[in-house]
Design an enzyme around this catalytic site. Structure first.
Site, PDB file in Angstrom:
ATOM      1  N   HIS A  94      -1.186   8.406  -1.418  1.00 22.17           N
ATOM      2  CA  HIS A  94      -1.159   7.702  -2.762  1.00 22.17           C
ATOM      3  C   HIS A  94      -1.564   8.873  -3.912  1.00 22.17           C
ATOM      4  CE1 HIS A  94      -1.763   5.435  -6.501  1.00 22.17           C
ATOM      5  NE2 HIS A  94      -1.099   4.477  -6.096  1.00 22.17           N
ATOM      6  N   GLU A  96      -3.406   8.656  -6.424  1.00 19.68           N
ATOM      7  CA  GLU A  96      -4.988   8.670  -6.567  1.00 19.68           C
ATOM      8  C   GLU A  96      -5.896   9.149  -5.561  1.00 19.68           C
ATOM      9  OE1 GLU A  96      -4.802   4.437  -7.667  1.00 19.68           O
ATOM     10  OE2 GLU A  96      -4.010   4.832  -9.489  1.00 19.68           O
ATOM     11  N   GLU A 166       6.639   7.997  -6.450  1.00 23.60           N
ATOM     12  CA  GLU A 166       5.810   7.791  -7.632  1.00 23.60           C
ATOM     13  C   GLU A 166       5.374   8.838  -8.388  1.00 23.60           C
ATOM     14  OE1 GLU A 166       3.667   3.804  -6.678  1.00 23.60           O
ATOM     15  OE2 GLU A 166       2.476   5.418  -5.997  1.00 23.60           O
TER      16      GLU A 166
HETATM   17  C1  PEP Z   1       0.640   2.340  -7.747  1.00 23.71           C
HETATM   18  O1  PEP Z   1      -0.504   2.061  -7.741  1.00 23.71           O
HETATM   19  O2  PEP Z   1       1.304   2.731  -6.539  1.00 23.71           O
HETATM   20  C2  PEP Z   1       1.467   1.823  -9.019  1.00 23.71           C
HETATM   21  C3  PEP Z   1       2.778   2.288  -9.115  1.00 23.71           C
HETATM   22  O3  PEP Z   1       0.778   1.594 -10.124  1.00 23.71           O
HETATM   23  P1  PEP Z   1       1.163   0.966 -11.511  1.00 23.71           P
HETATM   24  O4  PEP Z   1       2.465  -0.092 -11.096  1.00 23.71           O
HETATM   25  O5  PEP Z   1       0.019   0.374 -12.322  1.00 23.71           O
HETATM   26  O6  PEP Z   1       1.750   2.026 -12.197  1.00 23.71           O
END
Ligand code: PEP
Length: 250
Positions: A94, A96, A166
């Site tokens: 991810h 983060e 993402e």
């Molecule tokens: C995520 O944490 O993978 C994410 C997509 O968060 P959000 O939907 O809040 O943008």
């Protein structure tokens, strides 16, 4: 035909009581897992409680793991611990984890290999930062992330991986990639899988979109031919909103 999938990423949110109230609120209303896979990726401390109470149509995932089985890794959770808790999925890479905890593609690759070898299904996240997007290098960044993260993954094992596109600038910001941009990058991911593996695998692998997905924009994103579902943070914290997102997959 790829089965759609909706994955909640609760991040560092929810107490035990809140988590149990959430799954009791959705368990009975979830569509059959024959038509959509619904997964909640919860904080590690909640996993056992959720697995024990998951309904027939819900699956539980972790948000992270270490690649080693046991050892002196204070604060970490191992694949053995996840597997023996009957957790089925684990988010790996991810953004983060990459940006706040310094995870590299090589480190993520070790986790992917380890998760697979312990019977866990990795949800591998890839995506570009805003700077990379503005430089016009999105596709090559993603291609590079995939190539390193999937190093040593066999053509049998790749079938157990889900890839989530993402865009980092869209996560938790309220900014969503346009359906055409999201579709393009998901298609690029599929093309990369075709080059790294083969056409059948590329056609079968599920590619999710993540980045401020919510009920208001989900239908349009999910109607794109190469987007098979969502990985959702903020909008997955409320049971009504999450249930709506799951139903958008149908
Ligand atoms: C995520 O944490 O993978 C994410 C997509 O968060 P959000 O939907 O809040 O943008």
């Amino acid at each position: 035909m790829r089965k759609p999938m909706m994955v909640a990423n609760w991040k560092m949110n929810k107490t035990r009581d809140e988590a149990l109230a959430f799954i009791y609120a959705i368990n009975e209303s979830l569509p059959s897992c024959d038509v959509v896979d619904t997964v909640i990726c919860a904080p590690a401390i909640l996993l056992r409680d959720l697995v024990k109470r998951q309904g027939d149509n819900l699956r539980i995932g972790a948000q992270n793991m270490h690649y080693e089985e046991f050892g002196a890794y204070t604060g970490e959770i191992s694949p053995v611990m996840l597997h023996t808790t009957s957790v089925e999925y684990v988010i790996v890479g991810h953004s983060e984890r990459r940006s706040l905890f310094g995870e590299t593609d090589e480190f993520i690759n070790k986790k992917v290999i380890s998760a697979l070898s312990h019977g866990l299904k990795p949800i591998l996240c890839v995506g570009e930062t805003l700077d990379q997007r503005e430089l016009g290098i999105t596709s090559s960044v993603i291609r590079n992330q995939l190539e390193i993260a999937l190093k040593g993954v066999s053509s049998d094992d790749i079938k157990n991986i889900i890839i989530a596109y993402e865009p980092v600038w869209a996560i938790g910001t309220g900014k969503t990639a346009s359906p055409s941009d999201a579709e393009n990058e998901c298609k690029n991911i599929r093309d990369a899988i075709k080059e790294l593996y083969n056409a059948v695998t590329a056609d079968e692998i599920r590619v999710l979109y993540g980045g401020s997905m919510k009920p208001a924009n989900a239908k349009e994103l999910l109607s794109c031919p190469n987007i098979d579902g969502g990985l959702v943070g903020g909008a997955s914290l409320d049971p009504t909103s999450f249930l709506e997102l799951v139903k958008c997959c149908l």
